[in-house]
Design a protein around this motif. Structure first.
Motif, PDB file in Angstrom:
ATOM      1  N   LYS B  40       1.000  -1.094   0.054  1.00  0.00           N
ATOM      2  CA  LYS B  40      -0.047  -0.032  -0.061  1.00  0.00           C
ATOM      3  C   LYS B  40       0.942   1.375  -0.043  1.00  0.00           C
ATOM      4  CE  LYS B  40      -2.175  -1.144   3.889  1.00  0.00           C
ATOM      5  NZ  LYS B  40      -1.317  -2.401   4.036  1.00  0.00           N
ATOM      6  N   SER B  41       1.693   1.386   0.954  1.00  0.00           N
ATOM      7  CA  SER B  41       2.828   2.398   0.920  1.00  0.00           C
ATOM      8  C   SER B  41       3.821   2.384  -0.378  1.00  0.00           C
ATOM      9  CB  SER B  41       3.567   2.501   2.184  1.00  0.00           C
ATOM     10  OG  SER B  41       2.873   2.434   3.272  1.00  0.00           O
ATOM     11  N   THR B  42       3.944   1.319  -0.864  1.00  0.00           N
ATOM     12  CA  THR B  42       4.541   1.476  -2.080  1.00  0.00           C
ATOM     13  C   THR B  42       3.953   2.021  -3.061  1.00  0.00           C
ATOM     14  OG1 THR B  42       5.868  -0.584  -1.295  1.00  0.00           O
ATOM     15  CG2 THR B  42       5.762  -0.116  -3.716  1.00  0.00           C
ATOM     16  N   LEU B  84       1.698  11.209   4.129  1.00  0.00           N
ATOM     17  CA  LEU B  84       2.752  10.223   4.503  1.00  0.00           C
ATOM     18  C   LEU B  84       2.101   9.295   5.783  1.00  0.00           C
ATOM     19  CD1 LEU B  84       5.962  11.927   4.055  1.00  0.00           C
ATOM     20  CD2 LEU B  84       4.860  10.334   2.589  1.00  0.00           C
ATOM     21  N   GLN B  85       2.472   8.132   5.606  1.00  0.00           N
ATOM     22  CA  GLN B  85       2.413   7.438   6.873  1.00  0.00           C
ATOM     23  C   GLN B  85       3.080   7.868   7.895  1.00  0.00           C
ATOM     24  OE1 GLN B  85       2.689   3.129   5.851  1.00  0.00           O
ATOM     25  NE2 GLN B  85       2.105   2.469   8.077  1.00  0.00           N
ATOM     26  N   TYR B  86       4.324   8.332   7.883  1.00  0.00           N
ATOM     27  CA  TYR B  86       5.072   8.753   8.634  1.00  0.00           C
ATOM     28  C   TYR B  86       5.839  10.059   8.235  1.00  0.00           C
ATOM     29  CZ  TYR B  86       4.984   3.788   9.942  1.00  0.00           C
ATOM     30  OH  TYR B  86       4.773   2.454  10.315  1.00  0.00           O
ATOM     31  N   LEU B 169      -3.878   9.465   0.821  1.00  0.00           N
ATOM     32  CA  LEU B 169      -3.430   9.495   2.150  1.00  0.00           C
ATOM     33  C   LEU B 169      -3.053   8.149   3.139  1.00  0.00           C
ATOM     34  CD1 LEU B 169      -6.661  11.902   2.968  1.00  0.00           C
ATOM     35  CD2 LEU B 169      -4.329  12.530   2.113  1.00  0.00           C
ATOM     36  N   ASP B 170      -1.797   8.085   3.328  1.00  0.00           N
ATOM     37  CA  ASP B 170      -1.426   6.773   3.631  1.00  0.00           C
ATOM     38  C   ASP B 170      -1.541   6.717   5.067  1.00  0.00           C
ATOM     39  OD1 ASP B 170      -0.326   4.402   3.979  1.00  0.00           O
ATOM     40  OD2 ASP B 170       1.677   4.816   3.324  1.00  0.00           O
ATOM     41  N   GLU B 171      -2.743   5.990   5.670  1.00  0.00           N
ATOM     42  CA  GLU B 171      -2.886   5.734   6.978  1.00  0.00           C
ATOM     43  C   GLU B 171      -2.805   6.928   7.811  1.00  0.00           C
ATOM     44  OE1 GLU B 171      -1.319   2.551   9.054  1.00  0.00           O
ATOM     45  OE2 GLU B 171      -0.747   1.277   7.338  1.00  0.00           O
ATOM     46  N   THR B 172      -3.563   8.017   7.200  1.00  0.00           N
ATOM     47  CA  THR B 172      -3.536   9.305   7.960  1.00  0.00           C
ATOM     48  C   THR B 172      -4.462   9.059   9.298  1.00  0.00           C
ATOM     49  OG1 THR B 172      -3.730  10.597   5.900  1.00  0.00           O
ATOM     50  CG2 THR B 172      -4.701  11.572   7.810  1.00  0.00           C
TER      51      THR B 172
END
Ligand SMILES: Nc1ncnc2c1ncn2[C@@H]1O[C@H](COP(=O)(O)OP(=O)(O)OP(=O)(O)O)[C@@H](O)[C@H]1O
Ligand SMILES: [Mg+2]
Lengths: 243, 246
Positions: B40-42, B84-86, B169-172
């Motif tokens: 997913k993040s990829t 970003l997730q992080y 939106l990655d794991e916002t």
């Protein structure tokens, strides 16, 4: 200073000795004295063209309870050297904020000797440097604490950013301590721009060159911490122009 | 708006995305769910153009343009935003400076006039108030010393200022307390509109209760293995991914 320095002189360890020889003998050190209880702020900007040879020597005395804030932007000359010999008396304070920008085949350095001659003096030295191409950048910081220098509080922080493989950053703290109740801290790191931070800026629309410039300025401006806003803004503006 | 066709991508020679296809139309919200390590993040990084992610096959078309041919900053100016997730900390660069530099860089690339100082301040103050991030925090260095939840709110502040066409939106929602989740969800909902689209990567049904998606996709092993409506998220919540992947 009369005898031509050699590689064996600690304070000339990484210097461009040939360049120094070509302008030898250099004028006597400029004397700066801060009288008891007073404060003084000085700024020195080296922005001579890349073929110049520039050597600045200072002999500084900060009397009891006095303080000196010295900021240096060393971004000029094929060889650009700033050397400070600072003597701190009881309860005196010395702040140094230094930035060195090296590019091309230049050699630029800041060399300090801080003598804690009386008790309770404080010295804070922050030097940040960025070097590209085959530039050599150096910060040599010597702290000498006399027997009378009890409760000395001395700190040095050096961080360098290398932009190219051929660039060099040298740092060598040197401590000479004859008192037993002293605090001397030093840290040195050499690295590259943070790739995550670069991507973050780019992902928000900032082109790579602008993103690198922004991160470089942020990194260097550690050396301007503690200044009043307008003095800081003025130095940041000079820095931006010199980068 | 976004057409991902048979996308293959690898990191360090390791295949991560293995034939991923997905179409997102303007006005839609899509949720992507999937187990840890599914890619997913990829996917989000490949869309944003992060270095180190090599696309080995397939195509991505965004508003009729070949997205993969653009550099990251060009993608941003074209309207892609990656939450970003992080989120990254940037010492020495204030949030205000960061935001203004980004906004004006995007406007410059689009041939629009830069925001004046006054216009920018008005915009940022309104956005920060909406998202419950104290204005004082924006004077601090980007994300430095921010809590996990504050970093995510800050991503939403950036999104609201930059007004992207497509938000990924990655794991916002990860790391947000209940109140923050509601505030952030409202922020995402405010961005909904006929001209915009959102790709929500999440592990939790709860976000999707606030931001109801038009479609839910399940990403497993680098591919979309199942798609459905909002109800699919409930099925996943109940049965897990194992039943789906099987
Ligand atoms: N730099 C890297 N080098 C090698 N493998 C990587 C790298 N980054 C990610 N991977 C691998 O790629 C796969 C997909 O990672 P990714 O971060 O896209 O997963 P994800 O679906 O976002 O997971 P999560 O739900 O935990 O966030 C994982 O197996 C991960 O270990
Ligand atoms: Mg992830």
């Amino acid at each position: 200073m009369s005898a031509l320095p050699t590689r064996r002189d600690e304070a000339w360890r990484y210097s461009d000795l040939a360049a120094a020889a070509s302008v030898w003998p250099v004028p006597a050190a400029e004397t700066v004295t801060v009288a008891a209880g007073e404060s003084l702020a000085r700024t020195l900007i080296l922005d001579a063209p890349d073929d110049a040879i520039v050597i600045h020597d200072y002999a500084i005395t900060v009397a009891a309870g006095a303080s000196l804030d010295f900021r240096i932007l060393n971004a000029g000359g094929r060889y650009g050297r700033v050397a400070l010999d600072v003597t701190l008396h009881a309860g005196a304070r010395f702040d140094l904020g230094g930035v060195i920008i090296g590019r091309g085949a230049t050699n630029r350095e800041i060399v300090t000797t801080v003598r804690h001659a009386g008790p309770g003096a404080v010295s804070r030295q922050v030097v940040r440097c960025v070097a590209g191409d085959t530039a050599t950048t150096t910060y040599l910081g010597k702290v000498a604490v006399a027997r009378e220098g009890q409760q000395t509080d001395a700190a040095q922080s050096f961080k360098a950013l290398l932009l190219d493989r051929g660039a060099t950053a040298n740092a060598k703290p040197e401590l000479e301590i004859f008192a037993d109740d002293v605090k001397c801290a030093h840290g040195a790191t050499v690295g590259e721009l943070d790739a995550n931070a670069l991507f973050y800026l780019e992902s928000r629309g900032v082109p790579p060159a602008a993103a690198r410039a922004l991160l470089t300025r942020a990194f260097l401006s550690d050396a301007f911490e503690g200044l009043a806003d307008d003095a800081r803004d003025a130095l940041e503006a000079r820095l931006e122009a010199l980068l | 708006m976004l057409i991902i066709d048979d996308l293959h991508a690898e990191i360090d020679g390791k295949a991560i995305l293995k034939g991923l296809s997905l179409t997102v139309n303007a006005g839609e919200v899509h949720a992507i769910m999937g187990p840890n390590g599914a890619g997913k993040s990829t996917l989000s990084y490949v869309l944003a153009g992060r270095a180190g992610y090599a696309v080995t096959g397939g195509s991505v078309t965004f508003l009729g343009r070949d997205l993969l041919a653009l550099q990251p900053h060009e993608r941003a100016a074209a309207g892609v935003f990656l939450g970003l997730q992080y989120p990254v900390e940037i010492p020495g660069v204030s949030n205000l400076n960061f935001l203004r530099t980004a906004l004006n860089a995007q406007r410059g690339q689009r041939g629009e006039a830069e925001a004046s100082g006054a216009e920018f301040m008005k915009l940022v103050k309104a956005v920060a108030a909406d998202l419950g991030l104290p204005y004082e925090m924006l004077k601090r260095s980007v994300n430095q010393g921010f809590s996990g939840g504050e970093k995510k709110r800050n991503e939403m502040v950036q999104m609201a200022v930059l007004q992207p066409r497509l938000a990924v939106l990655d794991e916002t929602d990860s790391g947000l307390d209940i109140d923050a989740l509601r505030v952030v969800s409202e922020g995402i909902n405010r961005m909904r509109g006929p001209e915009r689209a959102t790709l929500l990567i999440t592990h939790y049904q709860r976000l999707l209760d606030y931001v109801v998606p038009d479609f839910v996709h399940v990403l497993v092993g680098g591919r979309i293995v199942r798609s459905g409506g909002a109800e699919l998220a409930h099925v996943l919540e109940r049965d897990g991914y194992v039943s789906i992947a099987a």
